[in-house]
Design an enzyme around this catalytic site. Structure first.
Site, PDB file in Angstrom:
ATOM      1  N   LYS A  50       0.929  -1.368  -0.002  1.00 31.19           N
ATOM      2  CA  LYS A  50      -0.022  -0.043   0.002  1.00 31.19           C
ATOM      3  C   LYS A  50       1.020   1.220   0.241  1.00 31.19           C
ATOM      4  O   LYS A  50       1.604   1.432   1.109  1.00 31.19           O
ATOM      5  CB  LYS A  50      -1.088  -0.066   1.390  1.00 31.19           C
ATOM      6  N   ALA A  74      -9.778   5.198   3.593  1.00 29.35           N
ATOM      7  CA  ALA A  74      -9.870   6.550   4.259  1.00 29.35           C
ATOM      8  C   ALA A  74     -11.242   7.166   4.454  1.00 29.35           C
ATOM      9  O   ALA A  74     -11.752   7.596   3.403  1.00 29.35           O
ATOM     10  CB  ALA A  74      -9.037   7.557   3.838  1.00 29.35           C
TER      11      ALA A  74
END
Lengths: 70, 255
Positions: B95, B182
């Site tokens: 990531k 997020a």
């Protein structure tokens, strides 16, 4: 002679390999030798080279481990 | 089913390991979530540092590790973090996240693209956390990223899909999986992401900081499973006005 791991002085012999020094550091800090990574001069020091790499006085290494994160 | 870089996952829910009250609780929540792709971070070891059991727990769970480059402020720092992660963990999955601004934690699009291009060349399976910018997501796809992970809202904010209109465009254009990362603060936010057309969601704070993280992990699991069935079933189209579901108009009259 001394080398530095994460800015801490580590006494070692001139014949010591990086693998030996890292293993001793891990044992002292209750870390798993197989679960750390090393950088030198802002570059990866691959694990495959640790056993062949003799440490040199005043060398500075950074040691990393895995932690929780998102 | 979520397929990334040729690898199929039964769960479309990715989870993070940060902010849990304890590693043991984290492990229970991850197990309850059904997630098979789980993030963790790297940290320079301090002289006095509590032993972090995250990795040990994740190994026991048998999930695929997704190390992140959190803390990197530039492409070069992220590339070093990626190399360290691969050497330490034995995975090329990554990531990619570069956020130089400690206040808003918003990803740097230029540095992210620069790092992605190099990391793909170096053989990494790159999943970049990025702004919800359709053009950037296309560029990341062209660079060879295995997925894109646009933000719904700032990291840890639980504000949901503030970027929903741009997420729609990203989904419409993307040839690689879109994983909304997020800001997802509730199962309903995850459901909305899937209804927009996202392929997956990444959730951390909403689970880790819930009063009962294990229950919340299960709630997200059920939501994501429902979304997968919904995708399979394909939503019925909305109509302009009422459409009778029963033949009441002919009840009193001969047909």
């Amino acid at each position: 002679m001394f080398i530095y791991i994460n800015q801490h002085a580590i006494a070692c012999g001139s014949d010591d390999t990086l693998a030996k020094v890292i293993r001793a550091y891990c044992d002292d800090h209750q870390l798993h030798f197989d679960e750390v990574a090393v950088a030198h001069n802002d570059s990866l020091m691959p694990r495959s080279q640790w056993a062949h790499q003799r440490v040199v006085a005043e060398q500075r290494f950074s040691l990393f481990s895995a932690v929780a994160g998102g | 089913m979520l397929t990334i870089a040729g690898h199929s996952f039964n769960s479309n829910l990715l989870t993070g390991t940060g902010k849990f009250a304890s590693p043991a609780l984290m492990a229970k929540a991850i197990a309850g979530s059904g997630s098979e792709l789980v993030t963790l971070a790297l940290k320079r070891i301090e002289q006095v540092q509590d032993k972090d059991m995250t990795l040990r727990h994740l190994r026991e769970l048998g999930v695929r590790l997704l190390p992140n480059t959190s803390g990197a402020k530039t492409a070069n720092e992220a590339i070093l973090a990626a190399q360290l992660a691969r050497d330490m963990l034995g995975t090329s999955w990554l990531k990619l996240e570069i956020h130089p601004d400690p206040r808003h934690l918003l990803p740097d699009p230029m540095e992210t693209l620069l790092a992605a291009e190099q990391l793909v060349k170096d053989g990494f399976v790159v999943l970049p956390y990025c702004p919800a910018d359709p053009t950037l997501c296309l560029r990341l796809q062209e660079a060879g990223c295995a997925a894109v992970m646009p933000l719904g809202s700032p990291i840890g904010s639980n504000q949901g899909l503030q970027t929903r209109d741009f997420l729609r465009i990203i989904v419409e254009q993307s040839q690689v999986p879109v994983i909304v990362d997020a800001g997802i603060g509730a199962p309903s936010h995850a459901a909305e992401a899937f209804e927009i057309g996202a392929d997956g969601v990444l959730v951390n704070t909403a689970i880790a900081t819930a009063a009962d993280p294990v229950a919340m992990a299960h709630a997200f699991r059920l939501t994501c499973e429902a979304a997968a069935y919904s995708k399979q079933g394909k939503l019925a189209q909305p109509a302009a006005g009422a459409q009778a579901s029963s033949p009441f108009t002919t009840f009193l009259e001969p047909s």
